[in-house]
Design a protein around this motif. Sequence first.
Motif, mmCIF file in Angstrom:
data_model
loop_
_atom_site.group_PDB
_atom_site.id
_atom_site.type_symbol
_atom_site.label_atom_id
_atom_site.label_comp_id
_atom_site.label_asym_id
_atom_site.label_seq_id
_atom_site.Cartn_x
_atom_site.Cartn_y
_atom_site.Cartn_z
ATOM 1 N N VAL A 1 0.833 -1.200 0.000
ATOM 2 C CA VAL A 1 0.000 0.000 0.000
ATOM 3 C C VAL A 1 0.868 1.249 0.000
ATOM 4 O O VAL A 1 0.643 2.196 -0.766
ATOM 5 N N LEU A 2 1.882 1.275 0.847
ATOM 6 C CA LEU A 2 2.764 2.436 0.912
ATOM 7 C C LEU A 2 3.571 2.598 -0.373
ATOM 8 O O LEU A 2 3.830 3.727 -0.813
ATOM 9 N N TYR A 3 3.939 1.501 -0.987
ATOM 10 C CA TYR A 3 4.724 1.579 -2.233
ATOM 11 C C TYR A 3 3.900 2.218 -3.355
ATOM 12 O O TYR A 3 4.370 3.128 -4.052
ATOM 13 N N LEU A 4 2.662 1.750 -3.524
ATOM 14 C CA LEU A 4 1.825 2.313 -4.577
ATOM 15 C C LEU A 4 1.429 3.762 -4.265
ATOM 16 O O LEU A 4 1.381 4.606 -5.165
ATOM 17 N N ALA A 5 1.139 4.056 -3.010
ATOM 18 C CA ALA A 5 0.779 5.430 -2.647
ATOM 19 C C ALA A 5 1.945 6.383 -2.859
ATOM 20 O O ALA A 5 1.755 7.543 -3.245
ATOM 21 N N GLU A 6 3.169 5.896 -2.630
ATOM 22 C CA GLU A 6 4.345 6.757 -2.816
ATOM 23 C C GLU A 6 4.559 7.122 -4.280
ATOM 24 O O GLU A 6 5.065 8.207 -4.593
ATOM 25 N N LYS A 7 4.138 6.257 -5.197
ATOM 26 C CA LYS A 7 4.300 6.540 -6.628
ATOM 27 C C LYS A 7 3.448 7.728 -7.080
ATOM 28 O O LYS A 7 3.747 8.349 -8.102
ATOM 29 N N PHE A 8 2.386 8.044 -6.320
ATOM 30 C CA PHE A 8 1.499 9.131 -6.688
ATOM 31 C C PHE A 8 1.723 10.387 -5.842
ATOM 32 O O PHE A 8 0.913 11.317 -5.902
ATOM 33 N N THR A 9 2.789 10.431 -5.067
ATOM 34 C CA THR A 9 3.088 11.628 -4.297
ATOM 35 C C THR A 9 3.651 12.723 -5.212
ATOM 36 O O THR A 9 4.202 12.441 -6.276
#
Length: 343
Positions: free
Chosen positions: A154-162
Amino acid sequence: MAAFGHTFPFYADSKTTFPMDTTSAIIIIIFLTVLVTFIIILPGIRGKMRLFWLLRVVTSLFIGAVILAVNFSSEWSVGQVSTNTSYKAFSSAWISADIGLQVGLRGVNITITGTPVQQLNETINYNEEFTWRLGKNYAEEYAKALEKGLPDPVLYLAEKFTPRSPCGLHHQYRVAGYYASATLWVAFLCWLLANVMFSMPVLVYGGHMLLATGIFQLLALLFYSVGTSLTPPCPLRLGTAVLHTHRGPAFWITLIIGVMCVLLGLAMVVAHRMQPHRVKAFFNQNVEEDHMLEWSPEEEGLPSPHYRSMAESPEPQDIALSEATSSKPGCEEKHPGEPDCAL
């Protein structure tokens, strides 16, 4: 760790998930309530008008519900993959899970479900949302997710959209979502105007507004497609697999409804020119009242006087000239000072 029930620190219990988007559920309930209300009064309509009226109501409500639902949907770009990946920080344990990514006009939604759900002595079932709509800060939501200690996928995918991610996904999806959402709101207003005009004796303008509704939906798809294709796709590697995204159901439903509105609008305009009486009958409008509203060629300019013919004019009354002229002198002789004699 024993106090947390054999789970690693900083991780809360898994969030319970609703089977569908709550906003979409509210929109569907509202439009279904309106439809049921119209169905209740349906027996009061007689003859074939009942079928025509039901067809118009169902079609119109379906178009309006779709425009609102896709505007708040999170399935414009979707992707899902089954993989083996790490689960938590400070741990070498891996899990087998289905990971999904849904990108909407206002943010992203990330889901992770274990296969099986019970692994590592806990339930692996997460559904997290990160938004960039007005009044929300995506970076702050991501920072809170780090503090909360969500699973690594979850954190990996969310970080891609920061905003600071080198992938640049945040900027292109946020701008594309803003323009597409604004265009869909214009399409919704055109839909409202079309319904108002269909209830009045201006059916051709209702067809024009329905045509505009479809055009603005297609423009929203164009803005979203162009905005999300400005940069090359960023690889999303999750353990042993790569997650690929593609157009979601909201995109294709908008395309179908947009094309349908364009075809219905064109058909409405053409039918009004070729068979206006049948169109008025389909919309349950009285043709005689409509003729009363039409302007005649004489009424387009200044009002022209209408003269009576000799047959319509009343018969003239014969008055003797001697009677008309003899009354005045007699009056002057008898009453020369009265004002009535001046008349």
